[in-house]
Design an enzyme around this catalytic site. Structure first.
Site, PDB file in Angstrom:
ATOM      1  CG  ASP A 146      -2.003   1.110   1.093  1.00  0.00           C
ATOM      2  OD1 ASP A 146      -2.215   1.613  -0.031  1.00  0.00           O
ATOM      3  OD2 ASP A 146      -2.598   1.472   2.132  1.00  0.00           O
ATOM      4  CG  HIS A 189      -3.158   0.004   9.295  1.00  0.00           C
ATOM      5  ND1 HIS A 189      -4.093   0.989   9.107  1.00  0.00           N
ATOM      6  CD2 HIS A 189      -2.193   0.253   8.387  1.00  0.00           C
ATOM      7  CE1 HIS A 189      -3.718   1.789   8.117  1.00  0.00           C
ATOM      8  NE2 HIS A 189      -2.563   1.375   7.670  1.00  0.00           N
ATOM      9  CD  GLN A 256      -2.634  -1.215   4.456  1.00  0.00           C
ATOM     10  OE1 GLN A 256      -3.613  -1.429   3.734  1.00  0.00           O
ATOM     11  NE2 GLN A 256      -1.997  -0.059   4.460  1.00  0.00           N
ATOM     12  NE  ARG A 286      -0.762  11.756   5.170  1.00  0.00           N
ATOM     13  CZ  ARG A 286      -1.408  10.594   5.143  1.00  0.00           C
ATOM     14  NH1 ARG A 286      -1.086   9.623   5.965  1.00  0.00           N
ATOM     15  NH2 ARG A 286      -2.390  10.406   4.285  1.00  0.00           N
ATOM     16  CG  ASP A 288      -2.371   6.540   7.545  1.00  0.00           C
ATOM     17  OD1 ASP A 288      -2.569   7.219   6.531  1.00  0.00           O
ATOM     18  OD2 ASP A 288      -2.615   5.316   7.604  1.00  0.00           O
ATOM     19  CD  GLU A 330      -5.414  10.000   5.612  1.00  0.00           C
ATOM     20  OE1 GLU A 330      -5.914   9.796   4.501  1.00  0.00           O
ATOM     21  OE2 GLU A 330      -5.277   9.098   6.471  1.00  0.00           O
ATOM     22  NE  ARG A 511      -4.680   4.230  -3.232  1.00  0.00           N
ATOM     23  CZ  ARG A 511      -4.467   3.852  -1.979  1.00  0.00           C
ATOM     24  NH1 ARG A 511      -4.660   4.698  -0.989  1.00  0.00           N
ATOM     25  NH2 ARG A 511      -4.053   2.632  -1.700  1.00  0.00           N
TER      26      ARG A 511
END
Ligand code: GLC
Length: 635
Positions: A146, A189, A256, A286, A288, A330, A511
């Site tokens: 990921d 995770h 994850q 950050r 997540d 986030e 993505r």
């Protein structure tokens, strides 16, 4: 206290616990500055622990051991970082400055590795960056990880990118160049290869409850009645099956695994990883996927009150041991929820997904009203916090506006989202966008959109307005306040890269279309006005330079400046004695804002971008996809 009453482990009256823990810290050799901060933070950390872990018999012990962890981490904090803590304390609004500018990139894709990133520092300075977010760079599974968001060790850098020592060194070099290092704290995770994960599955004492593992489908079925599917292309629901038949919680990819924060040992373990990163010189973490960190049966398991308590508890630990750091939230969720994470005691800065999504919404519809409404209604933040405003990120674009806001403008949420998805993935007649769908869910009709800014805005399709739209979107992110964040490569008009479809590890995740390698040719062309890269870069560089010199752009105060023209988004950024008026026209043709609308302004204004004086008494013409930044005086 009466005999026979069970004494809860974390008492509502924290004084006795707090003084015992402080005494222990003193006895262990904590210095005065740590003790002062611990004394200030402990009552609230105690309260948070009581609300999270009040039922536990080991609550107080855990709290004491977290404070001891913080003490040890502070003792090891390098002098340079302690000096940074002092500098931040002396200038607590440093991140609200008009000189702040962020950039984000993948270490391998942009520069090969951490050394390559160091070689980019001169360019980062040329661009004016003061904040660089390096995408996940930790050890993670081979193949699909990921994009690094499956972490196998928070203390080891992925060997393909470099070492932790190099990261710490880079943080120092960044700091000396005036750049804050931002990295992800992926704490919802870990990867299935993390040591904790392996131990949990193997039933090693102390780790059994680090994750949410169930022997059969009973509990997973019960939870999934109310949770939503996040990566339906990967697996349905919120759980995946282990080879031994049990089920484990996995919100995102099957590899994850969500941590179980109802277990205080997990909090303590993660706090250790957080403080380790802080002492490497990271300045912003950050945070997540904050919405997912607490689970409760019968709920959506998103943005539960305990998620906030946990973040505040991490914040309190940080405030003891690494007080100069910031948390960035986030949360890509409903706008009411997004703001709920933002406060000096929780996350001081946050992505602004609403402004991002509505910028694209306005460009597609050529109607600025939803964005205008959001700026007027949902932009204000508590003192001491700031938005991070971006045009697009490494993730998909989801249409996170509030249906109730849209309804006020006669817009129905569901069909409008469908229209926007169709528009941006090129299924709409006459669209200028070349996006790709992400996680289309045929059952619910949900989908999101991927694509680079240039491709979504029309440059890839050869649309005449493409470059202007790229500039317009950035001009908004650069002027609404907070920290503007550039996806590096977008400033030189980088297009989609479809080669991900040939890579078995990326093909299933669109993505990757907007996470290309550093576009060397575009950068080489950035001074060449005969190329899109050159034209976009020079216009953005001008806006960035103007922003740095425009004190009204500091902070977050914004006053809506509505006009009768539906395609115009307007707002004022007030300063001392003057203000900057921003007017952006999302339509494909020029528009006129009439004199009456501008009659509250003195007739003479300065166009900050061209540097020229202009009169506003007769109204203003704004070209197709044009943006004006005008210094005005209110009458
Ligand atoms: C965040 C990241 C995203 C990742 C997810 C799971 O949303 O931005 O890229 O897939 O978390 O870690």
């Amino acid at each position: 206290m009466r005999q026979g009453v069970v004494v809860p482990q974390l008492r509502a009256d924290s004084a006795a616990d707090v003084s015992r823990i402080l005494r222990a810290a003193r006895a262990a050799g904590a210095d005065r500055s740590f003790l002062a901060r611990a004394e200030a933070q402990l009552p609230r950390l105690h309260d948070l622990f009581r609300r999270l872990y009040g039922e536990r018999t080991d609550g107080v012990e855990r709290l004491a051991s977290v404070v001891d962890l913080a003490r040890r981490s502070w003792a090891e904090r390098p002098a340079e970082l302690r000096a940074l803590d002092d500098a931040r304390a002396a200038d607590p609004t440093w991140f609200e400055s008009e000189r702040m500018l962020g950039g984000v990139c993948y270490v391998d894709r942009y520069a090969g590795g951490l050394r390559g990133i160091r070689d980019q520092i001169p360019y980062f300075r040329e661009l004016g960056l003061s904040y660089v977010h390096l995408m996940p760079l930790f050890e993670s599974p081979e193949g699909n990880s990921d994009g690094g968001y499956a972490v196998s060790s928070y203390r080891r850098v992925n060997p393909r990118l470099g070492t932790m020592a190099e990261l710490a060194e880079l943080a120092g070099e960044f700091r000396r160049a005036g750049i804050s290092l931002v990295v992800d704290f992926i704490f919802n995770h870990t990867s299935n290869e993390h040591e904790w994960a392996q131990k949990a599955v193997a039933g090693v004492p102390g780790y059994e409850d680090f994750y949410l593992i169930f022997p059969d489908r009973t509990m997973p079925d019960a939870y999934e009645r109310t949770t939503r599917e996040i990566f339906p292309d990967d697996h349905p629901g919120s759980f995946v099956q282990l080879p031994d038949g049990r089920w484990i919680w996995a919100t995102f990819y099957h590899f994850q695994w969500d941590l179980n924060y109802a277990e205080p040992a997990v909090f303590e373990a993660m706090a250790g990883e957080m403080l380790f990163l802080a002492n490497q010189g990271v300045e912003v973490l950050r945070m997540d996927a904050v919405a997912f960190i607490w689970k409760q049966l019968g709920t959506a398991c998103e943005s539960l009150p305990e998620a906030h308590l946990l973040l505040q508890a991490f914040n309190a630990v940080l405030a003891m041991a690494a007080p100069g750091l910031l948390f960035k939230s986030e949360a890509i969720v409903h706008p009411d929820e997004v703001v709920s994470y933002i406060s000096p005691e929780e996350c001081q800065i946050s992505y602004n997904p609403l402004q991002m999504a509505l910028t694209w919404e306005a460009l597609a519809t050529r109607d600025g009203r939803l964005l205008q409404q959001a700026l007027e209604r949902r932009h204000t933040l508590p003192a001491g916090t700031a938005w991070v405003n971006y045009v697009r990120s490494h993730d998909d674009i989801g249409w996170t506006f509030a249906d109730e806001d849209a309804a006020e403008l006669g817009i129905e949420g569901y069909p409008h989202r469908r229209f926007l998805n169709d528009f941006y993935v090129g299924r709409h007649d006459g669209t200028f966008a070349r996006g790709v769908p992400f996680q289309e869910n045929p059952r619910t009709g949900d989908a999101r959109v991927t694509g680079t800014t240039a491709s979504l805005a029309g440059i890839e399709a050869g649309d005449a307005g493409g470059e202007d739209r790229v500039v317009l979107a950035h001009a908004l992110a650069l002027s609404t306040g907070g920290i503007p964040l550039l996806y590096l490569g977008d400033e030189v008009a980088q297009l989609n890269d479809y080669s991900y479809a040939d890579d078995p590890h990326e093909a299933g995740d669109s993505r990757w279309v907007h996470r290309p390698h550093r576009p060397a040719q575009n950068y080489a062309d950035r001074r060449d006005a005969a190329t899109p890269a050159g034209r976009v870069f020079s216009r953005l560089a001008r806006l960035i330079a103007v922003r740095r010199e425009t004190r009204e752009f500091a902070g977050n105060t914004l006053i809506g400046f509505g006009t009768p023209v539906a395609s115009v988004v307007g707002f004022l950024r007030p300063g001392a004695g003057s203000a900057v008026l921003v007017l952006a026209n999302v339509a494909d043709g020029a528009v006129h804002v009439d004199a009456l609308t501008l009659s509250g302004l003195e007739p003479d204004a300065v166009d900050l971008v061209s540097g020229e004086e202009i009169g506003v008494a007769g109204g203003l013409d704004i070209p197709a996809h044009g943006v004006l930044w005008l210094r005005v005086t209110l009458r």
